[in-house]
Design a protein around this motif. Structure first.
Motif, PDB file in Angstrom:
ATOM      1  N   THR A   1       0.836  -1.209   0.000  1.00 55.40           N
ATOM      2  CA  THR A   1       0.000   0.000   0.000  1.00 55.40           C
ATOM      3  C   THR A   1       0.868   1.255   0.000  1.00 55.40           C
ATOM      4  O   THR A   1       0.592   2.230  -0.708  1.00 55.40           O
ATOM      5  CB  THR A   1      -0.938   0.007   1.208  1.00 55.40           C
ATOM      6  N   SER A   2       1.950   1.219   0.802  1.00 54.61           N
ATOM      7  CA  SER A   2       2.865   2.360   0.863  1.00 54.61           C
ATOM      8  C   SER A   2       3.511   2.629  -0.487  1.00 54.61           C
ATOM      9  O   SER A   2       3.567   3.784  -0.943  1.00 54.61           O
ATOM     10  CB  SER A   2       3.952   2.092   1.911  1.00 54.61           C
TER      11      SER A   2
ATOM     12  N   ILE B   1      -5.164   6.564 -10.419  1.00 54.89           N
ATOM     13  CA  ILE B   1      -6.000   7.763 -10.481  1.00 54.89           C
ATOM     14  C   ILE B   1      -5.230   8.943  -9.898  1.00 54.89           C
ATOM     15  O   ILE B   1      -4.323   8.769  -9.076  1.00 54.89           O
ATOM     16  CB  ILE B   1      -7.331   7.598  -9.710  1.00 54.89           C
ATOM     17  N   GLU B   2      -5.586  10.131 -10.307  1.00 55.35           N
ATOM     18  CA  GLU B   2      -4.989  11.348  -9.750  1.00 55.35           C
ATOM     19  C   GLU B   2      -5.665  11.662  -8.412  1.00 55.35           C
ATOM     20  O   GLU B   2      -6.881  11.480  -8.254  1.00 55.35           O
ATOM     21  CB  GLU B   2      -5.183  12.520 -10.713  1.00 55.35           C
ATOM     22  N   ILE B   3      -4.876  12.122  -7.457  1.00 57.94           N
ATOM     23  CA  ILE B   3      -5.391  12.458  -6.129  1.00 57.94           C
ATOM     24  C   ILE B   3      -5.130  13.929  -5.875  1.00 57.94           C
ATOM     25  O   ILE B   3      -3.989  14.390  -5.984  1.00 57.94           O
ATOM     26  CB  ILE B   3      -4.736  11.575  -5.047  1.00 57.94           C
ATOM     27  N   HIS B   4      -6.170  14.658  -5.484  1.00 58.17           N
ATOM     28  CA  HIS B   4      -6.047  16.103  -5.346  1.00 58.17           C
ATOM     29  C   HIS B   4      -6.411  16.624  -3.955  1.00 58.17           C
ATOM     30  O   HIS B   4      -6.289  17.824  -3.708  1.00 58.17           O
ATOM     31  CB  HIS B   4      -6.933  16.810  -6.384  1.00 58.17           C
ATOM     32  N   SER B   5      -6.833  15.757  -3.047  1.00 58.48           N
ATOM     33  CA  SER B   5      -7.213  16.212  -1.705  1.00 58.48           C
ATOM     34  C   SER B   5      -6.950  15.113  -0.688  1.00 58.48           C
ATOM     35  O   SER B   5      -6.828  13.932  -1.046  1.00 58.48           O
ATOM     36  CB  SER B   5      -8.695  16.600  -1.667  1.00 58.48           C
TER      37      SER B   5
ATOM     38  N   PHE C   1      -7.422  11.124  -0.852  1.00 55.97           N
ATOM     39  CA  PHE C   1      -6.269  10.275  -0.577  1.00 55.97           C
ATOM     40  C   PHE C   1      -6.598   9.207   0.466  1.00 55.97           C
ATOM     41  O   PHE C   1      -6.320   8.015   0.262  1.00 55.97           O
ATOM     42  CB  PHE C   1      -5.085  11.119  -0.091  1.00 55.97           C
ATOM     43  N   PHE C   2      -7.159   9.608   1.593  1.00 51.38           N
ATOM     44  CA  PHE C   2      -7.429   8.637   2.661  1.00 51.38           C
ATOM     45  C   PHE C   2      -8.522   7.649   2.260  1.00 51.38           C
ATOM     46  O   PHE C   2      -8.501   6.491   2.692  1.00 51.38           O
ATOM     47  CB  PHE C   2      -7.783   9.365   3.965  1.00 51.38           C
ATOM     48  N   LEU C   3      -9.455   8.093   1.451  1.00 55.79           N
ATOM     49  CA  LEU C   3     -10.449   7.166   0.921  1.00 55.79           C
ATOM     50  C   LEU C   3      -9.756   6.119   0.045  1.00 55.79           C
ATOM     51  O   LEU C   3     -10.062   4.914   0.131  1.00 55.79           O
ATOM     52  CB  LEU C   3     -11.494   7.933   0.105  1.00 55.79           C
ATOM     53  N   TRP C   4      -8.827   6.577  -0.770  1.00 53.20           N
ATOM     54  CA  TRP C   4      -8.092   5.654  -1.642  1.00 53.20           C
ATOM     55  C   TRP C   4      -7.174   4.730  -0.838  1.00 53.20           C
ATOM     56  O   TRP C   4      -6.963   3.574  -1.205  1.00 53.20           O
ATOM     57  CB  TRP C   4      -7.301   6.454  -2.672  1.00 53.20           C
TER      58      TRP C   4
END
Length: 503
Positions: A316-317, A454-458, A462-465
Motif C-alpha cells: 500500500t505504501s 487515479i490522480e489524487i487532489h485532496s 487520498f485517505f479514501l483511496w
C-alpha cells in the motif's frame, strides 16, 4: 492470567490504535511546523534527533538483555527474581541517564559549530537541549519499567500512555503554532508531556509487581551486554545512518526530504514491528517453559502472519506514498519533495526488514545474542560502507540502496542461523512464503500503477483511496495465502476466532 493469544491480540490492537493515532497526529503537527518554519528547521530537528540518538550506543543494547532477564522469573511468578532484575536494570539506566545528560550538554555546545544550519548559535544550542528533555526522563525513570511490561506481554499499558501523550502533545503543539509561538516553545510543550510518561509507568510497575527496592542487583543478568552492543549498533545504523550520511555529505534540505518520507515508512514499520515485536515475548515464554512442540506448530503461523501484515502495509505504501508526499508538501518550494524512486526503495527496505522479524525473534528469545554477533557486524558494515560509497554519486538514492543490501543480508543470515542452531523451520516453507507474497505484491503494485491509477487532489480523496487500496491488498493476501498455505491460515483464523469468542 490471559492466554498468549489474547495478550498478543490485546497488545496488537492497542499498538494498532497507538500507531494510527501517531500517524494522524504526525501528519498534522509536523506539516504545520514544516509550513510555518520551513525545510531548514525541519531538517535541523531531524538531524539533531539523530545525533541525540547516537549516545544510545553506550547503553549497549541492554534492552534486549533486560527482556531476557525477565522472561524466566515472570514465567515462574518469582517476585524476588523479578525485583532483582528490575533493580539491576534500573541501576544501569540511571547511570546511563547521567552520561546522557553530559552528552546532551556537550552536543548543545558542539553541534551548532559543526553543522551549518543557517541559524544563530543560541537558537540551535537551545533547540538541542529542548529535544533531549524527554529522552533524559525516559532513561532516568521509564526504561526498566517498559522492559518489564514488554516481557510480561503487557505492552498495551505502554501503548495507552503513549496514546494519551501523543494526543496531548499534538493539541498543545497545534495551539502554540496557531498562536505564532517559536519552534522552541512548541517543542518545550511536547517535551514536558513526554517527560511525565516514564514517571507514570514507574509508579504502575512498582505497584503492580510489588518491586522490592532492598534487593541487591545482580550484574550477571547483563552478562551478554557486550554482545547486545553489537546488535544495538547494527539497529542504530539501520535507523540512523541515512540521516547521518545525508547531514555530512549533502545538506539539511535533503535531510528534510528524507525525514518526510521516513516518517511515513517509520509509522508503518512501527505498526508492523510493534504488533509483531510481541512475538519475541511469546517465544521467550515458550522457551522458558520448554514448550518445543508448541513452537513447532506456532512458529510457521506467526511467520506467515508477519508476511501478510508486512506486505499489506508496505505494498500500500509503495502504491501511494509519493502521491501523499505531493499533497503533504504542497506549497513548499525550497526543494522538490517528489522522489518516487526513493520512496519505493525506502518502502522496500523496511518491507525486507519486517518480513524477517520472526527469525531474529526466535533466536533472541532463546538467548543467542553473543553467537549472532557476526550477523549484526556484517549488516552494519554493509549498510554504512555502501551508503557512504554511493551517496556521492547517487545522493539520497545511494543511502537507501545501502540499507536494502544490508537488510537482504540480515534476513538470509537470520534464516541460516535459526535453522542451524535454534529451530529447524522448513526452508521450503520459508522460500515459498517469500515467493508467493513478493510476487503477489509486484502484481498488485503493477495493477495500481497502471490499470487502476487515479490522480489524487485532496486529503479526503487520498485517505479514501488508502482504505480502498489497503482493503483490496489485505484481502488479496488473505485469499492467496488461504489457497497456498491452508493449514497455517486455518490456525490463524482459528486463533482469531478464539480471541473474538473468548474461548
Amino acid at each position: 492470567m490471559k492466554s498468549r493469544s489474547k495478550l498478543f491480540a490485546l497488545n496488537g490492537t492497542l499498538s494498532l490504535i497507538q500507531q494510527l493515532i501517531t500517524v494522524i497526529c504526525g501528519l498534522i503537527l509536523p506539516q504545520m511546523i514544516l509550513k510555518a518554519f520551513g525545510s531548514s528547521v525541519n531538517g535541523t530537528m531531524s538531524s539533531i534527533t539523530q545525533f541525540l540518538s547516537f549516545i544510545t550506543l553506550l547503553q549497549g543494547g541492554v534492552g534486549t538483555v533486560a527482556r531476557l532477564a525477565y522472561y524466566k522469573p515472570l514465567a515462574q511468578n518469582d517476585n524476588y527474581k523479578i525485583s532483582v532484575a528490575y533493580k539491576t536494570i534500573s541501576n544501569f539506566y540511571k547511570k546511563f541517564a547521567n552520561i546522557f545528560v553530559i552528552y546532551l550538554l556537550g552536543l548543545s555546545f558542539i553541534y551548532p559549530l559543526l553543522v551549518k544550519t543557517g541559524f544563530d548559535y543560541l537558537y540551535v544550542a537551545s533547540l538541542v537541549l529542548i529535544l533531549g528533555i524527554a529522552s533524559a526522563s525516559e532513561y532516568f525513570f521509564g526504561q526498566a519499567s517498559q522492559m518489564l511490561l514488554v516481557s510480561a506481554q503487557k505492552n498495551y499499558i505502554f501503548s495507552l500512555t503513549q496514546i494519551i501523550c501523543t494526543l496531548l502533545s499534538t493539541l498543545i503543539g497545534i495551539a502554540l503554532v496557531n498562536k505564532g509561538a517559536s519552534i522552541h516553545l512548541v517543542k518545550i510543550g511536547s517535551a514536558i508531556v513526554y517527560a511525565i510518561r516514564p514517571i507514570v509507568l514507574l509508579f504502575y510497575v512498582q505497584r503492580k509487581y510489588t518491586i522490592n527496592q532492598t534487593v541487591k542487583p545482580d550484574k550477571s543478568l547483563l552478562s551478554q551486554r557486550n554482545a547486545a552492543l553489537v546488535r544495538h549498533i547494527a539497529f542504530y545504523i539501520h535507523t540512523s545512518t541515512d540521516v547521518m550520511v545525508l547531514t555530512v555529505c549533502t545538506n539539511l534540505l535533503w535531510v528534510s526530504v528524507y525525514s518526510v518520507h521516513k516518517y511515513v515508512i517509520s509509522s508503518l514499520s512501527n505498526l508492523v514491528t510493534v504488533v509483531l515485536g510481541n512475538v519475541e515475548a511469546v517465544f521467550g515464554d515458550m522457551v522458558a517453559r520448554n514448550e518445543q512442540e508448541i513452537m513447532k506448530k506456532q512458529v510457521p503461523v506467526y511467520d506467515l502472519f508477519s508476511k501478510i501484515i508486512s506486505c499489506s502495509c508496505f505494498v500500500t505504501s509503495i502504491i501511494l506514498i509519493s502521491r501523499f508526499v505531493q499533497l503533504y508538501t504542497k506549497g513548499v518550494s525550497d526543494i522538490d519533495y517528489y522522489q518516487p524512486l526513493f520512496a519505493t526503495l525506502l518502502s522496500v527496505s523496511e518491507l525486507i526488514y519486517c518480513m524477517g522479524i520472526t527469525y531474529q525473534s526466535i533466536y533472541i528469545a532463546a538467548g543467542h545474542i553473543k553467537k549472532t554477533e557476526w550477523i549484526a557486524i556484517t549488516e552494519a558494515c554493509i549498510n554504512l560502507f555502501l551508503s557512504i560509497a554511493l551517496v556521492w554519486k547517487f545522493g539520497i538514492i545511494g543511502v537507501v540502496i545501502g540499507t536494502i543490501a544490508a537488510m537482504t543480508f540480515k534476513t538470509i543470515a537470520n534464516i541460516y542461523y535459526m535453522k542451524k542452531n535454534v529451530f529447524d523451520m522448513s526452508l521450503c516453507f520459508i522460500i515459498k512464503s517469500y515467493a508467493v507474497n513478493i510476487l503477489l505484491g509486484i502484481l498488485l503494485i503493477t495493477l495500481n500503477w497502471t490499470v487502476f491509477y487515479i490522480e489524487i487532489h485532496s486529503y479526503v480523496q487520498f485517505f479514501l483511496w488508502v482504505v480502498i487500496v489497503f482493503a483490496f491488498t489485505a484481502f488479496s493476501y488473505l485469499i492467496v495465502n488461504i489457497v497456498v498455505f491452508k493449514n497455517e491460515m486455518q490456525e490463524i483464523i482459528a486463533m482469531i476466532k478464539r480471541i473474538i469468542l473468548k474461548k
